[in-house]
Design an enzyme around this catalytic site. Structure first.
Site, PDB file in Angstrom:
ATOM      1  N   GLU A  40     -26.924 -13.974  35.201  1.00  0.00           N
ATOM      2  CA  GLU A  40     -28.287 -13.932  35.765  1.00  0.00           C
ATOM      3  C   GLU A  40     -28.858 -15.349  35.930  1.00  0.00           C
ATOM      4  OE1 GLU A  40     -30.838 -10.744  35.051  1.00  0.00           O
ATOM      5  OE2 GLU A  40     -29.219  -9.355  34.572  1.00  0.00           O
TER       6      GLU A  40
HETATM    7  N1  CAA Z   1     -38.780 -15.094  44.780  1.00  0.00           N
HETATM    8  C1  CAA Z   1     -38.829 -15.002  46.142  1.00  0.00           C
HETATM    9  N2  CAA Z   1     -38.146 -15.828  46.954  1.00  0.00           N
HETATM   10  C2  CAA Z   1     -37.392 -16.760  46.360  1.00  0.00           C
HETATM   11  C3  CAA Z   1     -37.294 -16.923  44.973  1.00  0.00           C
HETATM   12  C4  CAA Z   1     -38.038 -16.028  44.168  1.00  0.00           C
HETATM   13  N3  CAA Z   1     -37.997 -16.085  42.821  1.00  0.00           N
HETATM   14  N4  CAA Z   1     -36.457 -17.945  44.686  1.00  0.00           N
HETATM   15  C5  CAA Z   1     -36.040 -18.427  45.884  1.00  0.00           C
HETATM   16  N5  CAA Z   1     -36.610 -17.709  46.883  1.00  0.00           N
HETATM   17  C6  CAA Z   1     -36.461 -17.889  48.331  1.00  0.00           C
HETATM   18  C7  CAA Z   1     -36.929 -19.286  48.749  1.00  0.00           C
HETATM   19  O1  CAA Z   1     -38.327 -19.317  48.947  1.00  0.00           O
HETATM   20  C8  CAA Z   1     -36.144 -19.504  50.027  1.00  0.00           C
HETATM   21  O2  CAA Z   1     -36.746 -18.816  51.083  1.00  0.00           O
HETATM   22  P1  CAA Z   1     -37.519 -19.619  52.289  1.00  0.00           P
HETATM   23  O3  CAA Z   1     -36.508 -20.522  52.916  1.00  0.00           O
HETATM   24  O4  CAA Z   1     -38.008 -18.521  53.174  1.00  0.00           O
HETATM   25  O5  CAA Z   1     -38.631 -20.368  51.612  1.00  0.00           O
HETATM   26  C9  CAA Z   1     -34.843 -18.780  49.737  1.00  0.00           C
HETATM   27  O6  CAA Z   1     -35.088 -17.859  48.672  1.00  0.00           O
HETATM   28  C10 CAA Z   1     -33.738 -19.724  49.332  1.00  0.00           C
HETATM   29  O7  CAA Z   1     -34.170 -20.393  48.178  1.00  0.00           O
HETATM   30  P2  CAA Z   1     -33.679 -21.831  47.782  1.00  0.00           P
HETATM   31  O8  CAA Z   1     -33.748 -22.746  48.968  1.00  0.00           O
HETATM   32  O9  CAA Z   1     -34.389 -22.226  46.551  1.00  0.00           O
HETATM   33  O10 CAA Z   1     -32.117 -21.527  47.511  1.00  0.00           O
HETATM   34  P3  CAA Z   1     -31.007 -22.390  46.828  1.00  0.00           P
HETATM   35  O11 CAA Z   1     -29.773 -22.261  47.635  1.00  0.00           O
HETATM   36  O12 CAA Z   1     -31.512 -23.770  46.528  1.00  0.00           O
HETATM   37  O13 CAA Z   1     -30.729 -21.593  45.450  1.00  0.00           O
HETATM   38  C11 CAA Z   1     -31.091 -20.822  43.216  1.00  0.00           C
HETATM   39  C12 CAA Z   1     -31.705 -21.379  44.498  1.00  0.00           C
HETATM   40  C13 CAA Z   1     -32.256 -20.695  42.242  1.00  0.00           C
HETATM   41  C14 CAA Z   1     -30.050 -21.758  42.637  1.00  0.00           C
HETATM   42  C15 CAA Z   1     -30.490 -19.414  43.492  1.00  0.00           C
HETATM   43  O14 CAA Z   1     -29.406 -19.483  44.386  1.00  0.00           O
HETATM   44  C16 CAA Z   1     -30.036 -18.721  42.227  1.00  0.00           C
HETATM   45  O15 CAA Z   1     -30.849 -18.120  41.524  1.00  0.00           O
HETATM   46  N6  CAA Z   1     -28.709 -18.766  41.884  1.00  0.00           N
HETATM   47  C17 CAA Z   1     -28.192 -18.041  40.728  1.00  0.00           C
HETATM   48  C18 CAA Z   1     -27.721 -16.681  41.109  1.00  0.00           C
HETATM   49  C19 CAA Z   1     -27.798 -15.705  39.971  1.00  0.00           C
HETATM   50  O16 CAA Z   1     -28.716 -15.733  39.163  1.00  0.00           O
HETATM   51  N7  CAA Z   1     -26.864 -14.791  39.923  1.00  0.00           N
HETATM   52  C20 CAA Z   1     -26.905 -13.733  38.979  1.00  0.00           C
HETATM   53  C21 CAA Z   1     -26.072 -12.577  39.450  1.00  0.00           C
HETATM   54  S1  CAA Z   1     -26.552 -11.042  38.691  1.00  0.00           S
HETATM   55  C22 CAA Z   1     -25.969 -11.105  37.141  1.00  0.00           C
HETATM   56  O17 CAA Z   1     -25.490 -12.107  36.703  1.00  0.00           O
HETATM   57  C23 CAA Z   1     -26.147  -9.825  36.345  1.00  0.00           C
HETATM   58  C24 CAA Z   1     -25.520  -9.870  35.029  1.00  0.00           C
HETATM   59  O18 CAA Z   1     -24.756 -10.726  34.721  1.00  0.00           O
HETATM   60  C25 CAA Z   1     -25.763  -8.872  34.052  1.00  0.00           C
HETATM   61  P1  FAD Z   2     -20.530 -21.633  39.360  1.00  0.00           P
HETATM   62  O1  FAD Z   2     -21.699 -21.344  40.204  1.00  0.00           O
HETATM   63  O2  FAD Z   2     -19.264 -22.026  40.035  1.00  0.00           O
HETATM   64  O3  FAD Z   2     -20.927 -22.749  38.287  1.00  0.00           O
HETATM   65  C1  FAD Z   2     -19.971 -23.506  37.537  1.00  0.00           C
HETATM   66  C2  FAD Z   2     -20.779 -24.545  36.737  1.00  0.00           C
HETATM   67  O4  FAD Z   2     -21.444 -25.460  37.642  1.00  0.00           O
HETATM   68  C3  FAD Z   2     -21.880 -23.921  35.877  1.00  0.00           C
HETATM   69  O5  FAD Z   2     -22.041 -24.649  34.689  1.00  0.00           O
HETATM   70  C4  FAD Z   2     -23.111 -24.101  36.750  1.00  0.00           C
HETATM   71  O6  FAD Z   2     -24.324 -24.092  36.018  1.00  0.00           O
HETATM   72  C5  FAD Z   2     -22.830 -25.449  37.383  1.00  0.00           C
HETATM   73  N1  FAD Z   2     -23.550 -25.622  38.639  1.00  0.00           N
HETATM   74  C6  FAD Z   2     -23.361 -24.981  39.819  1.00  0.00           C
HETATM   75  N2  FAD Z   2     -24.237 -25.400  40.738  1.00  0.00           N
HETATM   76  C7  FAD Z   2     -25.004 -26.353  40.148  1.00  0.00           C
HETATM   77  C8  FAD Z   2     -26.107 -27.154  40.573  1.00  0.00           C
HETATM   78  N3  FAD Z   2     -26.610 -27.077  41.808  1.00  0.00           N
HETATM   79  N4  FAD Z   2     -26.645 -28.017  39.679  1.00  0.00           N
HETATM   80  C9  FAD Z   2     -26.161 -28.094  38.417  1.00  0.00           C
HETATM   81  N5  FAD Z   2     -25.142 -27.352  37.953  1.00  0.00           N
HETATM   82  C10 FAD Z   2     -24.576 -26.501  38.803  1.00  0.00           C
HETATM   83  N6  FAD Z   2     -22.910 -11.262  38.856  1.00  0.00           N
HETATM   84  C11 FAD Z   2     -23.450 -10.227  39.557  1.00  0.00           C
HETATM   85  O7  FAD Z   2     -23.796 -10.369  40.715  1.00  0.00           O
HETATM   86  N7  FAD Z   2     -23.613  -9.029  38.953  1.00  0.00           N
HETATM   87  C12 FAD Z   2     -23.255  -8.780  37.673  1.00  0.00           C
HETATM   88  O8  FAD Z   2     -23.433  -7.669  37.178  1.00  0.00           O
HETATM   89  C13 FAD Z   2     -22.677  -9.843  36.920  1.00  0.00           C
HETATM   90  N8  FAD Z   2     -22.258  -9.649  35.644  1.00  0.00           N
HETATM   91  C14 FAD Z   2     -21.550 -10.636  35.019  1.00  0.00           C
HETATM   92  C15 FAD Z   2     -20.941 -10.375  33.787  1.00  0.00           C
HETATM   93  C16 FAD Z   2     -20.144 -11.327  33.193  1.00  0.00           C
HETATM   94  C17 FAD Z   2     -19.467 -11.037  31.909  1.00  0.00           C
HETATM   95  C18 FAD Z   2     -19.949 -12.594  33.828  1.00  0.00           C
HETATM   96  C19 FAD Z   2     -19.055 -13.644  33.228  1.00  0.00           C
HETATM   97  C20 FAD Z   2     -20.590 -12.878  35.002  1.00  0.00           C
HETATM   98  C21 FAD Z   2     -21.381 -11.898  35.625  1.00  0.00           C
HETATM   99  N9  FAD Z   2     -21.950 -12.121  36.864  1.00  0.00           N
HETATM  100  C22 FAD Z   2     -22.514 -11.088  37.572  1.00  0.00           C
HETATM  101  C23 FAD Z   2     -21.755 -13.397  37.537  1.00  0.00           C
HETATM  102  C24 FAD Z   2     -22.675 -14.499  37.033  1.00  0.00           C
HETATM  103  O9  FAD Z   2     -23.975 -14.294  37.448  1.00  0.00           O
HETATM  104  C25 FAD Z   2     -22.086 -15.827  37.530  1.00  0.00           C
HETATM  105  O10 FAD Z   2     -20.915 -16.071  36.785  1.00  0.00           O
HETATM  106  C26 FAD Z   2     -23.073 -16.964  37.389  1.00  0.00           C
HETATM  107  O11 FAD Z   2     -24.165 -16.801  38.255  1.00  0.00           O
HETATM  108  C27 FAD Z   2     -22.403 -18.341  37.647  1.00  0.00           C
HETATM  109  O12 FAD Z   2     -21.641 -18.335  38.815  1.00  0.00           O
HETATM  110  P2  FAD Z   2     -20.113 -18.871  38.807  1.00  0.00           P
HETATM  111  O13 FAD Z   2     -19.428 -18.159  37.715  1.00  0.00           O
HETATM  112  O14 FAD Z   2     -19.583 -18.778  40.176  1.00  0.00           O
HETATM  113  O15 FAD Z   2     -20.238 -20.383  38.359  1.00  0.00           O
END
Ligand code: CAA
Ligand code: FAD
Length: 380
Positions: free
Chosen positions: A363
């Protein structure tokens, strides 16, 4: 800000604590060792109303607030973070996303069974080449008139095999970048939807994490959430709430490890006295207690802001960043307090140390939270 809990909130916390102690704890080591998903336990959580905690009762939810959700997540995570991540994804990513942005038909068809725990949901954003860099979606959803044709791969999907309802983020108009992304509701069983192998993980080993493959999956247009191109904003808004759940999970892992370390420090004797009477151990406990309280306050602040309909993006990132570090630091020190006993499964803290690490990754990694926080404080 008032962090005094209501009687209802205390009752939710106590019910979650009882469930964790009586139902989750007995099999937690076995499930971790065998990488077994807590199927029966999750079913019971659904029956008790923990799978759709914040959903309006008219859709089968419990109608509770986010503060109650944080309290429940802390209690469940104290004992079993593999179960609590399933609860968190279902509640704050899938149910919340559909309830907040879905159509009435989507709520009737998908939210109701998810909120009651009858069905489990998954949230599918990450891809092999799009993790932190989430706008680089390769999964495509080509507009075919009355349906989308979905192709691509999602990886690391929590509840990957257990779920039957999936929120899938995919690119429809590549030329528009993130403004061309959509979120579609997919169902398991749709033709061309393949669930890949289970990941063999360091921690949260009871949680089922899978790769998903889509090969020409036909998804009806009515399964799109929001306007055409709303999918990336949908993912970001939904993740802001999800991060409160993961912050509370991290808080729970930390407080569970702290409680075990505190108790052990009173039992274990070395050099003629209980080890907590050695200042080195007492100071570890002091650091843990202080950090945990600070993490709890950040979680409650983010939850309260969400409940008050204020912007909670910054607060949820701060809570997740801090609580996940506290989880890692506390569990490492809890193992240290236990000495050699901390290194074996029977004492639980080694599992908690392994489970804590994921809270700094999923997340949004800690680095991603710092991007969100720094951009907000710098006004970018
Ligand atoms: N609410 C609404 N809009 C948002 C927003 C928010 N909180 N954050 C960003 N946006 C919008 C921006 O306003 C922008 O839109 P506009 O161009 O219209 O203004 C658009 O989204 C793109 O935003 P950025 O330019 O900031 O995008 P970026 O490429 O710089 O990325 C980031 C920003 C915060 C790094 C984002 O890509 C991010 O959160 N990455 C991490 C992904 C993540 O959390 N993955 C989790 C997967 S789910 C999971 O992990 C579940 C689990 O494990 C259990
Ligand atoms: P990368 O994005 O390749 O990052 C590698 C490293 O580089 C990290 O340390 C990162 O912080 C760093 N990095 C990358 N970009 C930058 C930057 N711009 N500046 C500084 N540092 C940076 N995803 C889902 O969608 N749904 C799920 O249900 C879900 N469940 C998960 C459960 C598990 C057990 C795991 C391991 C992952 C899960 N994920 C899920 C995925 C998870 O959200 C991603 O692993 C996470 O967002 C990081 O992406 P990545 O693994 O590709 O790492």
């Amino acid at each position: 800000m008032n962090f005094e809990l209501t009687e209802e909130q205390k009752a939710v916390r106590d019910a979650a604590r009882d469930f964790a102690q009586n139902v989750l704890k007995p099999g937690v080591i076995e499930r971790d060792t065998e990488q077994r998903f807590p199927k029966d336990e999750v079913k019971q959580l659904g029956e008790l109303g923990f799978m759709g905690m914040m959903v309006d009762p008219k859709y089968g939810g419990s109608g509770m607030d986010t503060v109650s959700y944080v309290l429940a997540m802390e209690e469940l995570s104290k004992i079993d973070a593999s179960t609590s991540v399933c609860v968190s994804v279902n509640n704050s990513l899938v149910c919340w996303g559909i309830e907040k942005y879905g159509t009435e038909e989507q709520k009737q068809k998908y939210l109701k069974p998810l909120a009651s725990g009858e069905k489990i949901g998954a949230f599918c954003l990450s891809e092999p080449e799009a993790g932190s860099d989430a706008t680089s979606q390769r999964t495509s959803a080509i507009d075919k008139g009355d349906h989308y044709l979905v192709n691509g791969t999602k990886n690391w999907i929590t509840n990957g095999r257990t779920a039957s309802i999936y929120l899938v983020i995919a690119q429809t108009h590549a030329e528009k970048g993130h403004k061309g992304i959509n979120c579609l509701i997919l169902e398991r069983g749709m033709e061309g939807f393949v669930v890949g192998a289970k990941e063999d993980k360091l921690g949260i080993r009871g949680s089922d994490t899978h790769t998903l493959m889509f090969q020409d999956v036909k998804v009806p247009k009515e399964n799109r959430i929001g306007e055409d191109g709303f999918g990336f904003k949908f993912a970001m808004k939904t993740l802001s709430g999800g991060r409160i759940g993961i912050a509370a999970q991290a808080l729970g892992i930390a407080s569970g490890a702290y409680e075990l370390a505190l108790a052990y420090s009173k039992e274990r004797k070395a050099f003629g006295k209980p080890i907590h009477q050695h200042q080195a151990i007492a100071f570890k406990l002091a650091d843990m207690a202080t950090n945990i309280e600070a993490a709890r306050l950040l979680c409650l602040k983010a939850a309260q802001q969400k409940d008050n309909n204020e912007n909670f993006d910054l607060a949820s990132s701060k809570a997740k960043l801090f609580a996940s570090k506290v989880a890692m630091d506390t569990t490492i020190e809890a193992v240290q307090v236990h000495g050699g006993y901390g290194f074996v499964k029977e004492y639980h803290v080694e599992r908690m140390m392994r489970d804590a690490k994921i809270t700094q990754i999923y997340e949004g990694t800690s680095e991603v939270q710092k991007i969100v926080i720094s951009r907000a404080i710098l006004g970018e």
